[in-house]
Structure formats: C-alpha cells, structure tokens
Design an enzyme around this catalytic site. Structure first.
Site, mmCIF file in Angstrom:
data_model
loop_
_atom_site.group_PDB
_atom_site.id
_atom_site.type_symbol
_atom_site.label_atom_id
_atom_site.label_comp_id
_atom_site.label_asym_id
_atom_site.label_seq_id
_atom_site.Cartn_x
_atom_site.Cartn_y
_atom_site.Cartn_z
ATOM 1 N N GLY A 46 0.833 -1.190 0.000
ATOM 2 C CA GLY A 46 0.000 0.000 0.000
ATOM 3 C C GLY A 46 0.868 1.240 0.000
ATOM 4 O O GLY A 46 2.045 1.186 0.402
ATOM 5 N N GLN A 51 2.952 9.913 1.278
ATOM 6 C CA GLN A 51 4.230 9.199 1.318
ATOM 7 C C GLN A 51 5.113 9.549 0.122
ATOM 8 O O GLN A 51 6.307 9.263 0.138
ATOM 9 C CB GLN A 51 4.013 7.694 1.379
ATOM 10 C CG GLN A 51 3.475 7.229 2.712
ATOM 11 C CD GLN A 51 3.337 5.733 2.749
ATOM 12 O OE1 GLN A 51 2.322 5.197 2.325
ATOM 13 N NE2 GLN A 51 4.374 5.074 3.226
ATOM 14 N N CYS A 98 6.300 -0.350 7.133
ATOM 15 C CA CYS A 98 5.841 0.837 6.430
ATOM 16 C C CYS A 98 6.957 1.317 5.506
ATOM 17 O O CYS A 98 8.122 1.357 5.917
ATOM 18 C CB CYS A 98 5.484 1.925 7.447
ATOM 19 S SG CYS A 98 4.948 3.479 6.705
ATOM 20 N N LEU A 99 6.604 1.724 4.315
ATOM 21 C CA LEU A 99 7.604 2.228 3.375
ATOM 22 C C LEU A 99 8.207 3.545 3.845
ATOM 23 O O LEU A 99 9.291 3.914 3.393
ATOM 24 C CB LEU A 99 6.992 2.382 1.982
ATOM 25 C CG LEU A 99 6.491 1.079 1.353
ATOM 26 C CD1 LEU A 99 5.829 1.356 0.010
ATOM 27 C CD2 LEU A 99 7.620 0.068 1.210
ATOM 28 N N HIS A 140 -3.970 1.047 7.905
ATOM 29 C CA HIS A 140 -2.638 1.653 7.820
ATOM 30 C C HIS A 140 -2.620 2.825 6.828
ATOM 31 O O HIS A 140 -2.134 3.915 7.145
ATOM 32 C CB HIS A 140 -1.629 0.568 7.400
ATOM 33 C CG HIS A 140 -0.233 1.011 7.287
ATOM 34 N ND1 HIS A 140 0.741 0.634 8.179
ATOM 35 C CD2 HIS A 140 0.404 1.791 6.366
ATOM 36 C CE1 HIS A 140 1.902 1.166 7.828
ATOM 37 N NE2 HIS A 140 1.719 1.869 6.719
ATOM 38 N N GLU A 141 -3.159 2.594 5.640
ATOM 39 C CA GLU A 141 -3.115 3.641 4.605
ATOM 40 C C GLU A 141 -4.021 4.815 4.961
ATOM 41 O O GLU A 141 -3.663 5.973 4.717
ATOM 42 C CB GLU A 141 -3.462 3.066 3.231
ATOM 43 C CG GLU A 141 -2.510 1.983 2.744
ATOM 44 C CD GLU A 141 -1.039 2.348 2.823
ATOM 45 O OE1 GLU A 141 -0.676 3.522 2.618
ATOM 46 O OE2 GLU A 141 -0.231 1.441 3.093
ATOM 47 N N HIS A 144 -2.272 7.018 7.381
ATOM 48 C CA HIS A 144 -1.339 7.938 6.707
ATOM 49 C C HIS A 144 -2.050 9.225 6.301
ATOM 50 O O HIS A 144 -1.539 10.321 6.517
ATOM 51 C CB HIS A 144 -0.737 7.300 5.450
ATOM 52 C CG HIS A 144 0.475 6.494 5.691
ATOM 53 N ND1 HIS A 144 1.630 7.005 6.241
ATOM 54 C CD2 HIS A 144 0.741 5.196 5.427
ATOM 55 C CE1 HIS A 144 2.538 6.064 6.322
ATOM 56 N NE2 HIS A 144 2.020 4.944 5.833
#
Length: 189
Positions: A46, A51, A98-99, A140-141, A144
């Site tokens: 995701g 991000q 997480c990226l 999670h997304e 963000h």
C-alpha cells in the site's frame, strides 16, 4: 509512468492531514500511476499520496489475500470504519512495516476487519471490506492520510524500540527525508 521518492519518518508531510480530492484531473491520474509504480518498486502492499509528498487524500494498494487474488486498486477520499474487536497482540503474527519507516517491523494490534468507502478514478463509489492483512492495509493507509504513522500507535517497549531504530538510522539527525525505491532497498535507507 515514474517511480517517486518516498518520504521517511520525520518528514513533515507524514504528520499532516491530507486534503480532499475535489476533481480527478490528469495530474491526479499521473500521481496514481506513479504511486502504483513506486509501490511496486518498493515491494509494498500500500502507498498513500503523502508518502510521495502529495497532500491529497488518495491511497493505492496491492495486498495479498489468502486463497484469493490480490486486492488491488485506488481509493480517493477514503472513509474508514474499524470493525470487530481488536484481539490481544500476537508479537509473531501482528507485525507491521511501512515504506516510510523502511526496513523496520514492529507488532501493532489492529482491528480484525475494516471497511473503507470512497471513490475510484472514474468517480464511482466503492466499498472495500477486508480482514486480516487487507484490514490492516486499509487501516494503515487511511492512518497515513490522517497524519499518523503506524509507529505513532505503538505502545510499551515497541514504541521505545521504534524511536531507537529511527535514531540508529539517523533519519531525524542526518536530514534523510526521502528514499528512491528504484535505486535503494528499504533495509539500506
């Protein structure tokens, strides 16, 4: 399209609420295509627009689901419903990465199910429901887009470990704010 740099923990864009998308423009379509390319290059499941440094309420996903095809798509202006009761934390099973916190992984309890409503690129209303990893991805997304990283939700020793990892990697101290997933592996950021 193109792979964009991913913002890293400590970057201001990650802690600001994103703005509602009023219209799907050619720029928004390009952003979404770039987000899919970036997510693939980073080997993520995701990716939220902030991000990649864009404060719009959009996320993309390509999330594995046991026994089914990956859940793949884009959600514009998502609204999240957390469903069920969070189960006690299982440190082995409930790990999350997480990226924007590349190369790190910490246990985090999440709701077992989630529902997201929003629109797709054509303006059609969509409703996504997921459990397990897909529910985690949806939560999670959306976090963000509300200005939270998963490490902000950690508790106890995991919160301390996450802070230490950030210090050890020098993200805050050395001014590292982005990484290019087309040239660098997450572990090496």
């Amino acid at each position: 399209m193109a792979v964009r740099d991913i913002t890293v923990q400590g970057h201001r864009a990650l802690h600001q609420r994103t703005k509602k998308v009023k219209e799907v423009t050619p720029e928004v379509r390009t952003l979404v295509a770039d987000m899919f390319d970036t997510m693939a290059a980073a080997e993520g499941v995701g990716l939220a627009a902030n991000q990649v440094g864009v404060r719009l309420r959009i996320f993309v996903f390509d999330c594995p689901r046991p026994g089914q095809e990956n859940a793949r798509g884009v959600v514009i202006n998502p609204v999240l419903e957390r469903l069920g009761t969070p189960t006690p934390l299982d440190e082995e099973e409930d790990g999350e990465g997480c990226l924007s916190v590349p190369g790190e992984w910490f246990p985090l309890a999440r709701f077992p199910q989630a529902r997201v409503t929003g629109t797709d690129l054509e303006g059609n209303e969509i409703v996504l429901e997921g459990e397990d990893l897909f529910a985690r991805c949806l939560q999670h997304e959306t976090d963000h887009l509300d200005g939270y990283l998963y490490v902000d939700r950690l508790t106890g020793p995991w919160k301390s470990e996450a802070r230490e990892a950030s210090k050890d990697r020098g993200w805050a101290d050395t001014g590292i704010t982005k990484w290019d997933p087309s040239t660098t592996k997450a572990e090496d950021v």
